[in-house]
Design a protein around this motif. Sequence first.
Motif, short mmCIF file in Angstrom:
data_model
loop_
_atom_site.label_atom_id
_atom_site.label_comp_id
_atom_site.label_asym_id
_atom_site.label_seq_id
_atom_site.Cartn_x
_atom_site.Cartn_y
_atom_site.Cartn_z
N MET A 1 -5.76 -8.75 -11.89
CA MET A 1 -6.09 -7.48 -10.94
C MET A 1 -5.31 -6.44 -11.82
O MET A 1 -4.15 -6.50 -12.12
CB MET A 1 -5.39 -7.69 -9.72
CG MET A 1 -5.00 -6.39 -8.76
SD MET A 1 -4.70 -6.46 -7.14
CE MET A 1 -3.38 -7.37 -7.37
N ARG A 3 -3.31 -2.67 -12.46
CA ARG A 3 -2.32 -1.89 -11.75
C ARG A 3 -3.23 -0.72 -11.23
O ARG A 3 -2.88 -0.62 -9.95
CB ARG A 3 -1.68 -1.18 -12.97
CG ARG A 3 -0.52 -1.90 -13.53
CD ARG A 3 0.55 -2.21 -12.38
NE ARG A 3 0.82 -3.68 -12.29
CZ ARG A 3 1.07 -4.18 -11.02
NH1 ARG A 3 1.11 -3.56 -9.95
NH2 ARG A 3 1.34 -5.49 -10.82
N GLU A 5 -6.21 -1.25 -9.69
CA GLU A 5 -6.63 -1.76 -8.48
C GLU A 5 -5.55 -1.94 -7.39
O GLU A 5 -5.73 -1.62 -6.16
CB GLU A 5 -7.34 -3.19 -8.75
CG GLU A 5 -8.71 -2.82 -9.53
CD GLU A 5 -9.24 -4.43 -10.05
OE1 GLU A 5 -10.35 -4.40 -10.26
OE2 GLU A 5 -8.55 -5.44 -10.14
N ALA A 6 -4.48 -2.42 -7.90
CA ALA A 6 -3.42 -2.66 -7.10
C ALA A 6 -3.01 -1.36 -6.31
O ALA A 6 -2.84 -1.46 -5.06
CB ALA A 6 -2.35 -3.28 -7.79
N TRP A 7 -2.67 -0.40 -7.24
CA TRP A 7 -2.21 0.81 -6.43
C TRP A 7 -3.45 1.65 -5.61
O TRP A 7 -2.83 2.08 -4.62
CB TRP A 7 -1.62 1.78 -7.52
CG TRP A 7 -0.24 1.50 -8.02
CD1 TRP A 7 0.19 0.84 -9.10
CD2 TRP A 7 0.95 1.74 -7.18
NE1 TRP A 7 1.56 0.70 -9.12
CE2 TRP A 7 1.96 1.03 -8.01
CE3 TRP A 7 1.08 2.20 -5.94
CZ2 TRP A 7 3.19 1.16 -7.59
CZ3 TRP A 7 2.55 2.26 -5.55
CH2 TRP A 7 3.67 1.67 -6.32
N HIS A 10 -3.07 -0.39 -2.29
CA HIS A 10 -2.11 -0.18 -1.74
C HIS A 10 -1.97 1.33 -0.98
O HIS A 10 -1.80 1.43 0.22
CB HIS A 10 -0.64 0.08 -2.76
CG HIS A 10 -0.24 -1.13 -3.28
ND1 HIS A 10 -0.38 -2.37 -2.73
CD2 HIS A 10 0.27 -1.57 -4.55
CE1 HIS A 10 -0.12 -3.48 -3.47
NE2 HIS A 10 0.45 -2.80 -4.65
N MET A 65 -11.64 -6.36 -6.37
CA MET A 65 -10.39 -7.27 -6.54
C MET A 65 -10.80 -8.82 -6.21
O MET A 65 -10.19 -9.73 -6.59
CB MET A 65 -9.09 -6.93 -5.18
CG MET A 65 -8.42 -5.70 -5.78
SD MET A 65 -7.32 -5.18 -4.48
CE MET A 65 -6.51 -6.71 -3.97
N HIS A 69 -8.34 -11.36 -8.68
CA HIS A 69 -7.09 -11.60 -7.87
C HIS A 69 -7.27 -12.67 -6.85
O HIS A 69 -6.81 -13.75 -6.66
CB HIS A 69 -6.46 -10.28 -7.33
CG HIS A 69 -5.11 -10.66 -6.44
ND1 HIS A 69 -4.03 -10.99 -7.02
CD2 HIS A 69 -5.14 -10.77 -5.23
CE1 HIS A 69 -3.13 -11.18 -6.00
NE2 HIS A 69 -3.66 -10.94 -4.78
N GLN A 133 2.85 -8.12 1.35
CA GLN A 133 3.65 -7.30 -0.05
C GLN A 133 5.31 -7.64 0.06
O GLN A 133 6.17 -7.61 -1.08
CB GLN A 133 3.50 -5.79 0.47
CG GLN A 133 2.17 -5.31 0.16
CD GLN A 133 1.56 -5.75 -1.37
OE1 GLN A 133 2.31 -5.58 -2.11
NE2 GLN A 133 0.30 -6.60 -1.25
N THR A 136 5.62 -11.02 -1.68
CA THR A 136 5.24 -10.56 -3.05
C THR A 136 6.31 -10.17 -3.76
O THR A 136 7.08 -10.62 -4.78
CB THR A 136 3.95 -9.70 -3.22
OG1 THR A 136 3.04 -10.27 -2.56
CG2 THR A 136 3.79 -9.32 -4.78
#
Length: 154
Positions: A1, A3, A5-7, A10, A65, A69, A133, A136
């Motif tokens: 994944m 950054r 996509e992650a942000w 979020h 994702m 991921h 989260q 994580t």
Amino acid sequence: MSRWEAWSFHILSVVLSATGILLFIMKYLMENHDPFQLVNHPWQVFTQDLHILAAPCLVLILGMMYGGHITEKLRNRTKSNRRTGILILVSFPLMVISGYLLQVFTNPTLSILAVAVHSASGAVFALTYLWHQWVTFRLWLRRRRRREIRSLAA
């Protein structure tokens, strides 16, 4: 994944959770004292628009994702953060489908059912996402401490 996509996930999760909570409060917990006004709060329309416009973006990001991921973690069979991830995957389709049905149902009983399913699955998604989260972050701290200990021992 990545950054990005992650942000994106979020930020969109926070936006949708916040607007969902605000909408629930404005629509169902506030009283309108003006009989000529259709909404209970002046920001209700803006909040609903933001919620409805951000939702397809979250669906898109989760789809992106899924190929990386999510399938990697499902194949990996690691125990860390697996339960919360699966709970997110279960609550997400319920939340999405009930959200779309909420906009098209005209039958009052079906509308109430859609609101109940959407609110419950949205709450489960938001709380599980926070828990995911948190786990994580704790795993990241644990790995960081191990690296520091190894570097001191070397």
